[in-house]
Design a protein around this motif. Structure first.
Motif, PDB file in Angstrom:
ATOM      1  N   SER A 141       0.873  -1.177   0.000  1.00 41.11           N
ATOM      2  CA  SER A 141       0.000   0.000   0.000  1.00 41.11           C
ATOM      3  C   SER A 141       0.906   1.221   0.000  1.00 41.11           C
ATOM      4  O   SER A 141       2.122   1.106  -0.189  1.00 41.11           O
ATOM      5  CB  SER A 141      -0.939  -0.012   1.220  1.00 41.11           C
ATOM      6  N   THR A 142       0.329   2.388   0.215  1.00 39.42           N
ATOM      7  CA  THR A 142       1.140   3.606   0.206  1.00 39.42           C
ATOM      8  C   THR A 142       0.974   4.378   1.506  1.00 39.42           C
ATOM      9  O   THR A 142      -0.072   4.321   2.159  1.00 39.42           O
ATOM     10  CB  THR A 142       0.759   4.524  -0.978  1.00 39.42           C
ATOM     11  N   ILE A 148       5.943   3.488  -0.801  1.00 41.33           N
ATOM     12  CA  ILE A 148       5.247   2.212  -0.909  1.00 41.33           C
ATOM     13  C   ILE A 148       5.694   1.359   0.272  1.00 41.33           C
ATOM     14  O   ILE A 148       6.894   1.253   0.559  1.00 41.33           O
ATOM     15  CB  ILE A 148       5.571   1.528  -2.244  1.00 41.33           C
ATOM     16  N   ILE A 188       4.398  -6.228 -11.573  1.00 39.24           N
ATOM     17  CA  ILE A 188       3.488  -5.152 -11.938  1.00 39.24           C
ATOM     18  C   ILE A 188       3.009  -5.440 -13.351  1.00 39.24           C
ATOM     19  O   ILE A 188       3.813  -5.584 -14.284  1.00 39.24           O
ATOM     20  CB  ILE A 188       4.174  -3.776 -11.867  1.00 39.24           C
ATOM     21  N   GLY A 236       0.880  -4.737  -8.321  1.00 39.89           N
ATOM     22  CA  GLY A 236       0.411  -3.505  -8.932  1.00 39.89           C
ATOM     23  C   GLY A 236      -0.063  -3.708 -10.354  1.00 39.89           C
ATOM     24  O   GLY A 236       0.311  -4.683 -11.020  1.00 39.89           O
ATOM     25  N   SER A 264      -0.431  -1.227 -13.785  1.00 36.79           N
ATOM     26  CA  SER A 264      -0.253   0.040 -14.482  1.00 36.79           C
ATOM     27  C   SER A 264      -1.323   0.135 -15.564  1.00 36.79           C
ATOM     28  O   SER A 264      -1.412  -0.722 -16.431  1.00 36.79           O
ATOM     29  CB  SER A 264       1.140   0.093 -15.099  1.00 36.79           C
ATOM     30  N   HIS A 284      -9.506  -1.396  -9.024  1.00 36.36           N
ATOM     31  CA  HIS A 284      -9.613  -1.526  -7.568  1.00 36.36           C
ATOM     32  C   HIS A 284     -10.825  -2.361  -7.172  1.00 36.36           C
ATOM     33  O   HIS A 284     -10.757  -3.141  -6.206  1.00 36.36           O
ATOM     34  CB  HIS A 284      -9.703  -0.145  -6.925  1.00 36.36           C
ATOM     35  N   VAL A 332      -4.096  -4.588  -5.148  1.00 37.21           N
ATOM     36  CA  VAL A 332      -2.970  -4.132  -5.953  1.00 37.21           C
ATOM     37  C   VAL A 332      -2.834  -2.615  -5.920  1.00 37.21           C
ATOM     38  O   VAL A 332      -3.811  -1.883  -5.734  1.00 37.21           O
ATOM     39  CB  VAL A 332      -3.090  -4.595  -7.419  1.00 37.21           C
ATOM     40  N   LEU A 333      -1.601  -2.154  -6.101  1.00 33.47           N
ATOM     41  CA  LEU A 333      -1.363  -0.745  -6.339  1.00 33.47           C
ATOM     42  C   LEU A 333      -1.927  -0.379  -7.701  1.00 33.47           C
ATOM     43  O   LEU A 333      -1.791  -1.135  -8.669  1.00 33.47           O
ATOM     44  CB  LEU A 333       0.137  -0.451  -6.321  1.00 33.47           C
ATOM     45  N   ILE A 357      -1.629   2.164 -10.701  1.00 34.71           N
ATOM     46  CA  ILE A 357      -0.566   3.047 -11.175  1.00 34.71           C
ATOM     47  C   ILE A 357      -1.046   3.817 -12.395  1.00 34.71           C
ATOM     48  O   ILE A 357      -1.425   3.214 -13.405  1.00 34.71           O
ATOM     49  CB  ILE A 357       0.702   2.232 -11.496  1.00 34.71           C
ATOM     50  N   ASN A 413      -3.637   3.203  -2.211  1.00 35.79           N
ATOM     51  CA  ASN A 413      -3.187   2.280  -3.250  1.00 35.79           C
ATOM     52  C   ASN A 413      -2.714   2.994  -4.513  1.00 35.79           C
ATOM     53  O   ASN A 413      -2.350   2.332  -5.488  1.00 35.79           O
ATOM     54  CB  ASN A 413      -4.306   1.311  -3.652  1.00 35.79           C
TER      55      ASN A 413
END
Length: 541
Positions: free
Chosen positions: A26-27, A32, A145, A195, A197, A224, A230-231, A233, A258
């Motif tokens: 997570s952030t 991160i 990712i 993650g 992207s 999400h 997941v992140l 991006i 995230n």
């Protein structure tokens, strides 16, 4: 069709068991973090799987597990694995087996290579094979990712390839969101997939800020909703060189903790400026521009992921070589998460050419060795975090030398040299006093004569112990030892000792190379050397 599915099911079940204990990311502000709040730095390499075959490159040259272990041996903890939207949204493509995909491109020799090195993949569908690669990376403790690189499989990118921006021929927003949802759903449960992207290098005549907000927010919500672990991006505009519009208006999303932004930066992003300009001036100007277009997000409390950077690994491209030192300095100073472009030594098929060499690739054409070990060593200096949230060490400065990827360390009581950054001395630079001192000590750096070693001394009030950061790059440490002579920190002829020499290449001269005199002050909490120095210095008095 039943046999490939059963084989894949076994692979997936085994892999999920192996990395079931992997942490979820997570952030926290610009960092991160893992579930314990410890910083996790993404040090990734890109592994393309988005070209015409839609199959991870190199699997005709080496077994997948060999490639995964090679990635680990090079120090990377993460792979940016690319994919094409149509692989999952176009039924005629998603139903293809690996064998059929290669047959369609007349890649008969590559089929033989896959049969020899990865026979279990040949009769899997492309999606199943993609899952198999992710699974193997997980078995080797490599984070992934998933990067939506392009819509129609093929080489990326141009401004006229039909995949540049929403509404282009191959980038229907609804189809794109469907593809994101399918991939996010498919990999929900793969703990090493950390993650996604949303889109690589938005570009072209149709790009605009309003549609960026409209569709990137929809894409983020879709990912999400399908996979909240997941992140998410988000890339910018103009081949992902520009996120400046976010300075005035941030995205509005239903979730927090995230979100990551990504940026690309190559030498060719600025044409031939590196080759034709003075390196100090070009580095200062372009680095400032990068901060203006994207780096401000760090100050706003958002993680920034340099998801593509790289250079000709043969070392023959002057534009790339000059850029390399500057991007190394920025990556160290900002302590960014990053993904290098790229892993392959060659491709199955690229822009009509069969088995072409990839000069930006870390590996050789045959995927058997590292293409340039000295360049890899420099890149490896950036793989470990300089800073973290879990450290009980107060931040201190280290002196990073971008040309070598090394740091200034203590050779003896009064002499300095380059060495591994893990052995770095903690420094304090006080611009108001113009002194460069070892933290918690009485020692400061002093200049002597041209070509002579820079030394450590106790008297820090004379002109020889005064240092100014000069030049546009802000990486030259200069001392005015007399009214008509300034000396800069430099690396000696032994390529190790720290000496002082006349400052070079400060402006105008486009042929001069200043990088031996580039030293970047970098914040660090990497190790507790400040305590060691404190103890050592106290023992001297």
């Amino acid at each position: 069709m039943n046999k490939p599915f059963s084989l894949l099911t076994i692979v997936i079940l085994i892999s999920l068991t192996i990395y079931a204990n992997a942490v979820q990311l997570s952030t926290s502000s610009r960092w991160i973090i893992d579930e314990s709040g410890k910083r996790v730095k993404l040090a990734c390499v890109s592994w393309p799987s988005h070209l015409e075959t839609m199959f991870a490159e190199g699997l005709s040259k080496q077994p997948v597990d060999t490639i995964s272990k090679t990635i680990v041996s090079m120090g990377f903890n993460c792979v940016r694995l690319t994919w094409a939207t149509f692989m999952v949204t176009n039924d005629s493509l998603s139903s293809l087996t690996v064998r059929q995909s290669f047959q369609a491109q007349n890649l008969i020799e590559s089929i033989g290579g896959i049969r020899a090195n990865n026979p279990s993949f040949l009769n899997l569908t492309l999606i199943q094979a993609f899952q198999g690669v992710v699974s193997n990376l997980g078995q080797n403790n490599i984070m992934v990712i998933l990067d939506n690189h392009i819509s129609k499989p093929g080489w990326c990118c141009s401004g006229t390839d039909g995949s540049g921006f929403f509404g282009d021929k191959y980038l229907d927003p609804n189809v794109w969101i469907l593809g994101l949802t399918k991939i996010a759903t498919l990999f929900n449960g793969y703990s090493n997939v950390v993650g996604m992207s949303l889109r690589n290098e938005l570009r072209g005549a149709k790009q605009n800020v309003d549609d960026w907000y409209k569709y990137m927010q929809k894409g983020a919500e879709a990912v999400h909703a399908a996979n909240p672990n997941v992140l998410v991006i988000l890339s910018g505009l103009s081949f992902d060189n520009d996120l400046s519009f976010l300075a005035k208006k941030q995205v509005t999303l239903s979730f927090t903790g995230n979100l990551v932004f990504e940026l690309h930066w190559y030498s060719f992003s600025d044409g031939q400026e590196w080759r034709t300009g003075n390196q100090n001036q070009v580095c200062g100007r372009i680095a400032s521009n990068v901060m203006r277009k994207a780096g401000f997000l760090l100050d706003q409390g958002w993680p920034l992921f340099l998801s593509e950077w790289g250079l000709d690994m043969r070392g023959v491209n002057e534009n790339d070589n000059r850029y390399f030192g500057c991007v190394m300095a920025v990556l160290a100073e900002m302590d960014l998460d990053w993904a290098l472009w790229d892993l392959p030594g060659s491709y199955y098929l690229r822009e009509g050419a069969y088995s072409p060499d990839e000069v930006y690739g870390l590996l050789s054409w045959d995927w058997c060795r590292v293409r340039n070990s000295s360049m890899l060593e420099r890149i490896q200096s950036l793989q470990q975090p300089f800073r973290g949230l879990d450290s009980d060490v107060l931040p201190y400065k280290i002196m990073f030398h971008p040309l070598t990827g090394l740091c200034v360390v203590r050779k003896s009581l009064l002499t300095l040299e380059l060495g591994p950054c893990r052995e770095s001395i903690p420094w304090i630079y006080a611009p108001q006093k113009s002194t460069l001192t070892i933290k918690n000590s009485f020692f400061c750096v002093k200049a002597d004569k041209a070509g002579q070693p820079a030394s450590l001394g106790f008297i820090c009030t004379d002109s020889r112990s005064k240092w100014q950061l000069i030049s546009d790059s802000k990486m030259h440490f200069s001392s005015n030892i007399s009214s008509d002579l300034s000396l800069c920190l430099d690396v000696g002829q032994d390529e190790k000792g720290i000496v002082t020499n006349p400052c070079k290449c400060l402006s105008r001269d486009q042929d001069c190379d200043p990088k031996s005199q580039w030293f970047k002050l970098v914040d660090s909490t990497r190790i507790g050397l400040s305590r060691l120095v404190n103890t050592r210095e106290r023992s001297l008095f």
